[in-house]
Design a protein around this motif. Structure first.
Motif, PDB file in Angstrom:
ATOM      1  N   GLU A  85       0.832  -1.208   0.000  1.00 45.87           N
ATOM      2  CA  GLU A  85       0.000   0.000   0.000  1.00 45.87           C
ATOM      3  C   GLU A  85       0.864   1.254   0.000  1.00 45.87           C
ATOM      4  N   ALA A  86       1.957   1.216   0.767  1.00 45.10           N
ATOM      5  CA  ALA A  86       2.886   2.359   0.765  1.00 45.10           C
ATOM      6  C   ALA A  86       3.514   2.518  -0.615  1.00 45.10           C
ATOM      7  N   ALA A  87       3.841   1.404  -1.246  1.00 42.19           N
ATOM      8  CA  ALA A  87       4.430   1.440  -2.587  1.00 42.19           C
ATOM      9  C   ALA A  87       3.465   2.033  -3.596  1.00 42.19           C
ATOM     10  N   PHE A  88       2.194   1.647  -3.505  1.00 41.52           N
ATOM     11  CA  PHE A  88       1.193   2.176  -4.434  1.00 41.52           C
ATOM     12  C   PHE A  88       1.068   3.699  -4.293  1.00 41.52           C
ATOM     13  N   ALA A  89       1.138   4.181  -3.060  1.00 32.52           N
ATOM     14  CA  ALA A  89       1.024   5.622  -2.832  1.00 32.52           C
ATOM     15  C   ALA A  89       2.237   6.360  -3.412  1.00 32.52           C
ATOM     16  N   LEU A  90       3.393   5.740  -3.320  1.00 30.29           N
ATOM     17  CA  LEU A  90       4.629   6.356  -3.814  1.00 30.29           C
ATOM     18  C   LEU A  90       4.784   6.222  -5.322  1.00 30.29           C
ATOM     19  N   GLU A  91       4.313   5.114  -5.860  1.00 32.78           N
ATOM     20  CA  GLU A  91       4.445   4.827  -7.300  1.00 32.78           C
ATOM     21  C   GLU A  91       3.113   4.297  -7.811  1.00 32.78           C
ATOM     22  N   PRO A  92       2.179   5.185  -8.156  1.00 33.14           N
ATOM     23  CA  PRO A  92       0.818   4.778  -8.534  1.00 33.14           C
ATOM     24  C   PRO A  92       0.758   3.772  -9.683  1.00 33.14           C
ATOM     25  N   LYS A  93       1.749   3.768 -10.574  1.00 35.39           N
ATOM     26  CA  LYS A  93       1.736   2.825 -11.692  1.00 35.39           C
ATOM     27  C   LYS A  93       1.731   1.374 -11.214  1.00 35.39           C
ATOM     28  N   MET A  94       2.239   1.154 -10.003  1.00 33.44           N
ATOM     29  CA  MET A  94       2.309  -0.205  -9.487  1.00 33.44           C
ATOM     30  C   MET A  94       0.923  -0.789  -9.236  1.00 33.44           C
ATOM     31  N   ARG A  95      -0.042   0.079  -8.939  1.00 34.07           N
ATOM     32  CA  ARG A  95      -1.383  -0.412  -8.593  1.00 34.07           C
ATOM     33  C   ARG A  95      -2.007  -1.183  -9.762  1.00 34.07           C
ATOM     34  N   GLU A  96      -1.638  -0.807 -10.983  1.00 33.38           N
ATOM     35  CA  GLU A  96      -2.210  -1.442 -12.169  1.00 33.38           C
ATOM     36  C   GLU A  96      -1.553  -2.775 -12.499  1.00 33.38           C
ATOM     37  N   LYS A  97      -0.263  -2.902 -12.199  1.00 27.58           N
ATOM     38  CA  LYS A  97       0.472  -4.071 -12.695  1.00 27.58           C
ATOM     39  C   LYS A  97       1.149  -4.880 -11.609  1.00 27.58           C
ATOM     40  N   CYS A  98       0.818  -4.639 -10.363  1.00 27.67           N
ATOM     41  CA  CYS A  98       1.415  -5.420  -9.268  1.00 27.67           C
ATOM     42  C   CYS A  98       0.324  -5.793  -8.281  1.00 27.67           C
ATOM     43  N   SER A  99       0.234  -7.080  -7.959  1.00 27.14           N
ATOM     44  CA  SER A  99      -0.785  -7.547  -7.015  1.00 27.14           C
ATOM     45  C   SER A  99      -0.170  -8.525  -6.023  1.00 27.14           C
ATOM     46  N   LEU A 100      -0.911  -8.805  -4.973  1.00 21.08           N
ATOM     47  CA  LEU A 100      -0.442  -9.675  -3.894  1.00 21.08           C
ATOM     48  C   LEU A 100      -1.384 -10.844  -3.724  1.00 21.08           C
ATOM     49  N   LYS A 101      -0.822 -12.048  -3.598  1.00 21.76           N
ATOM     50  CA  LYS A 101      -1.620 -13.241  -3.275  1.00 21.76           C
ATOM     51  C   LYS A 101      -1.102 -13.816  -1.965  1.00 21.76           C
ATOM     52  N   VAL A 102      -1.979 -13.900  -0.977  1.00 25.43           N
ATOM     53  CA  VAL A 102      -1.632 -14.497   0.316  1.00 25.43           C
ATOM     54  C   VAL A 102      -2.146 -15.928   0.317  1.00 25.43           C
ATOM     55  N   LEU A 103      -1.228 -16.877   0.399  1.00 25.92           N
ATOM     56  CA  LEU A 103      -1.587 -18.294   0.320  1.00 25.92           C
ATOM     57  C   LEU A 103      -1.958 -18.859   1.684  1.00 25.92           C
ATOM     58  N   LYS A 104      -3.052 -19.574   1.708  1.00 22.30           N
ATOM     59  CA  LYS A 104      -3.380 -20.434   2.853  1.00 22.30           C
ATOM     60  C   LYS A 104      -3.970 -21.685   2.243  1.00 22.30           C
ATOM     61  N   THR A 105      -3.076 -22.603   1.877  1.00 19.15           N
ATOM     62  CA  THR A 105      -3.503 -23.762   1.093  1.00 19.15           C
ATOM     63  C   THR A 105      -3.745 -25.003   1.925  1.00 19.15           C
ATOM     64  N   THR A 106      -3.149 -25.073   3.109  1.00 17.21           N
ATOM     65  CA  THR A 106      -3.241 -26.309   3.883  1.00 17.21           C
ATOM     66  C   THR A 106      -3.419 -26.015   5.368  1.00 17.21           C
ATOM     67  N   ASN A 107      -3.798 -27.042   6.096  1.00 17.09           N
ATOM     68  CA  ASN A 107      -3.808 -27.006   7.551  1.00 17.09           C
ATOM     69  C   ASN A 107      -2.359 -27.161   8.017  1.00 17.09           C
ATOM     70  N   LEU A 108      -1.826 -26.148   8.683  1.00 16.19           N
ATOM     71  CA  LEU A 108      -0.411 -26.162   9.069  1.00 16.19           C
ATOM     72  C   LEU A 108      -0.082 -27.235  10.097  1.00 16.19           C
ATOM     73  N   ASP A 109      -1.112 -27.885  10.646  1.00 11.85           N
ATOM     74  CA  ASP A 109      -0.860 -28.955  11.619  1.00 11.85           C
ATOM     75  C   ASP A 109      -0.726 -30.330  10.946  1.00 11.85           C
ATOM     76  N   LEU A 110      -1.017 -30.408   9.659  1.00  8.80           N
ATOM     77  CA  LEU A 110      -0.904 -31.688   8.947  1.00  8.80           C
ATOM     78  C   LEU A 110       0.561 -32.087   8.789  1.00  8.80           C
ATOM     79  N   PRO A 111       0.835 -33.389   8.561  1.00  8.65           N
ATOM     80  CA  PRO A 111       2.214 -33.805   8.274  1.00  8.65           C
ATOM     81  C   PRO A 111       2.737 -33.071   7.040  1.00  8.65           C
ATOM     82  N   MET A 112       4.028 -32.798   7.023  1.00  9.36           N
ATOM     83  CA  MET A 112       4.627 -31.994   5.961  1.00  9.36           C
ATOM     84  C   MET A 112       4.415 -32.604   4.585  1.00  9.36           C
ATOM     85  N   GLU A 113       4.492 -33.918   4.448  1.00  5.47           N
ATOM     86  CA  GLU A 113       4.317 -34.551   3.136  1.00  5.47           C
ATOM     87  C   GLU A 113       2.940 -34.239   2.555  1.00  5.47           C
ATOM     88  N   GLU A 114       1.906 -34.287   3.392  1.00  2.00           N
ATOM     89  CA  GLU A 114       0.553 -33.975   2.922  1.00  2.00           C
ATOM     90  C   GLU A 114       0.435 -32.510   2.528  1.00  2.00           C
TER      91      GLU A 114
END
Length: 604
Positions: free
Chosen positions: A384-413
């Motif tokens: 958000e700070a970057a977008f305010a400083l460089e507005p062009k970024m808002r059009e061509k830069c996005s963020l994906k926050v991953l939450k794909t698994t239960n972090l308590d599962l075994p690592m292989e799964e």
């Protein structure tokens, strides 16, 4: 009468022309002696002669390993002259000595190959550091091997070359002892000679290259050169790397120059800058020199982590070329090493990722930033700070926050589930490149470790295979790290295990195609941004200096991430700090040094 006769003796320094030297060599007059100091001011070259069936692989090997193998010219099959380097030459008898290899084993050292040469042979002429020795001398820097009348010292290092076809092996370096007060001058004088290896790859601490004190006095190739008390050992990448590659290929027949016994061309050193060479891939020597300087800058090791024991040459240039050729780039980051804090994200990584994203967007590229949930808040605030400083970024830069698994599962799964998400993400976004910047990487034990070997599994989405899946899909992959436990560092795992404290336990096993090892990962990202801007800049993009690096942007983004709870991974109690160093001190100096490289590039 006394007659006084005054005799005036005029000493004329005669510099033999290359054509005459080559004739003397062909006639057997020169003997099987090295050519250091011969025909001062003229370009010298390493030589590799191969059957045509292996020529394409070897040319690509040179491009992937350009610091050791700066390819100047590739002949046609059966072409005995050196083309633009020396039109009247004959490669069959104009080297002082040749090395002949059969099935990868050394057979003999000969003074000509008249009886061995066939019309199927392709000759490769590769730049040599002898070519810049006159520039050192004229600049007031002594060249000890010439002063002592010896060949230069050459050593095989622990640094693996990137394998292409049957060609592999380790980087070879030449060593010149330089008085300590003249080291910076030697770097500056040799940096422009990118087709003759350019600036040193490594300065001081030979052990970081795998060269022991005992080995220093007994080089693998060439002669031992006396090191004076105030000298610093400076190591340049060396064309004998080609000889190691030829040995590794186990070809039925291959021929190289004998180390130190070079081909002397008709090209003058001051004409070298106008030479177009295959390794430039359509770019310029000026661009390559700037990127070599950036590569040297970002690997400064203020934390004493021994990162110069795991650095590889060539990587920054190749990574920048990859990004120039890409239009959609995924950047992933996040090292939640502050495991006792509610917000475990360290300050190295997020800033570098957003700064690189800014440069890429200004170069008309699209960027997707990918992090897991524990790092999401920090990245959102920084972006958000970057977008305010460089507005062009808002059009061509996005963020994906991953939450794909239960972090308590075994690592292989968790890995299995995450792989499917990652593969879909690569396809949906149509990524051309993936960059991992200070992103935690999985170790051989299946765990994620801090530098102190604390386990971070419960905080991390195991997306490591984003690199391996991307590589299978033909997507460029780049890893940036500063300790060996970051995603992508698997490319140098053997070095990490040997050289980094706790390396056998914490080292990441997943490698990237290109790996940039930096003193601070943010610096690696800043160098990558500046280098990509230098290669890709177009006049309508804006001002190159501003596109490549912005100090105010970086300071404000770091402040935003701190306000969101990010902290220094080494000194969590410090404000506006990365890896124990204040942003307004060490990091500002580094960013200004990077800006100086860009400024010098513009004004040369």
């Amino acid at each position: 009468v006394v007659v006084v006769v005054v005799v005036v003796v005029v000493v004329v320094v005669f510099v033999m022309k290359p054509e005459e030297l080559r004739k003397r060599i062909g006639d057997g007059v020169h003997g099987m002696k090295d050519t250091s100091g011969c025909c001062a001011g003229y370009l010298q070259a390493n030589i590799v002669i191969l059957p045509s069936a292996h020529a394409d692989d070897f040319e690509n090997f040179c491009k992937e390993n350009y610091r050791g193998c700066p390819l100047l010219f590739r002949s046609k099959p059966g072409q005995v002259d050196a083309g633009p380097l020396a039109p009247s030459s004959d490669i069959r008898n104009q080297l002082p000595a040749y090395e002949v290899f059969m099935d990868g084993k050394h057979k003999e050292r000969v003074d000509n190959i008249n009886d061995l040469y066939t019309d199927d042979f392709v000759t490769f002429y590769v730049g040599c550091s002898f070519s810049f020795e006159q520039a050192l001398q004229e600049g007031g820097v002594p060249v000890r091997n010439i002063d002592q009348g010896t060949n230069v010292s050459m050593y095989t290092t622990t640094r693996p070359c990137d394998k292409v076809g049957p060609f592999s092996g380790n980087l070879v370096v030449s060593m010149r002892p330089i008085p300590s007060e003249l080291v910076e001058k030697a770097i500056d004088l040799t940096a422009p000679y990118v087709l003759a290896h350019g600036a040193p790859f490594h300065v001081d601490n030979p052990q970081e290259l795998g060269i022991s004190n005992e080995k220093l006095g007994s080089p693998d190739y060439g002669d031992a050169v006396k090191i004076e008390n105030d000298d610093v050992c400076c190591f340049w990448a060396c064309g004998v790397t080609c000889l190691e590659a030829v040995k590794s290929a186990n070809l039925p027949l291959a021929i190289t120059h004998s180390p130190g016994c070079m081909f002397v061309s008709d090209v003058k050193e001051d004409e070298l800058s106008t030479l177009s060479a295959p390794i430039l891939q359509g770019l310029t020597q000026k661009q390559m020199a700037a990127l070599n300087t950036l590569e040297f800058l970002v690997k400064e090791d203020p934390g004493g982590r021994r990162i110069n024991a795991i650095t590889l040459p060539n990587q920054l240039w190749l990574a920048c070329v990859d990004l120039v050729n890409s239009s959609k780039i995924i950047i992933t980051t996040g090292f939640p090493c502050l495991i006792s804090r509610d917000i475990p994200t360290e300050s190295d990584g997020p800033l570098g990722s957003i700064a690189l994203a800014r440069t890429l967007v200004l170069l008309q590229k699209e960027v997707l930033l990918v992090v897991e949930e524990c790092n999401g808040g920090v990245m959102e605030a920084g972006l958000e700070a970057a977008f305010a400083l460089e507005p062009k970024m808002r059009e061509k830069c996005s963020l994906k926050v991953l939450k794909t698994t239960n972090l308590d599962l075994p690592m292989e799964e968790r890995i299995s589930a995450t792989d499917k998400v990652v593969e879909a993400l690569l396809k949906t976004f149509c990524a051309d490149a993936v960059v991992a910047i200070e992103r935690a990487g999985i170790s051989a034990s299946g765990h994620y470790h801090t530098m102190r070997a604390n386990v971070m599994d419960h905080l991390i989405e195991p997306i490591d295979h984003i690199l391996t899946i991307a590589q299978k899909m033909g997507i460029a992959t780049i890893g940036i790290g500063d300790g060996g436990n970051e995603l992508g560092m698997g490319k140098v795992l053997a070095l990490v295990e040997k050289e980094i404290p706790l390396g056998e336990k914490i080292g990441c096993i997943v490698g990237a195609s290109r790996v940039i090892v930096a003193g601070v990962s943010n610096w690696g990202a800043d160098g990558l941004a500046a280098g990509t801007a230098i290669l890709a800049f177009k006049e309508d993009s804006g001002t190159l200096e501003e596109i490549a690096c912005s100090l105010d942007f970086s300071r404000n983004v770091l402040q935003a991430t701190y306000d969101a709870g990010c902290r220094d991974g080494i000194a969590a109690d410090k404000d506006m700090s990365v890896d124990g160093m204040s942003f307004d001190n060490e990091h500002t100096k580094k960013l200004n040094a990077i800006k100086d490289v860009v400024h010098a590039f513009i004004n040369k």
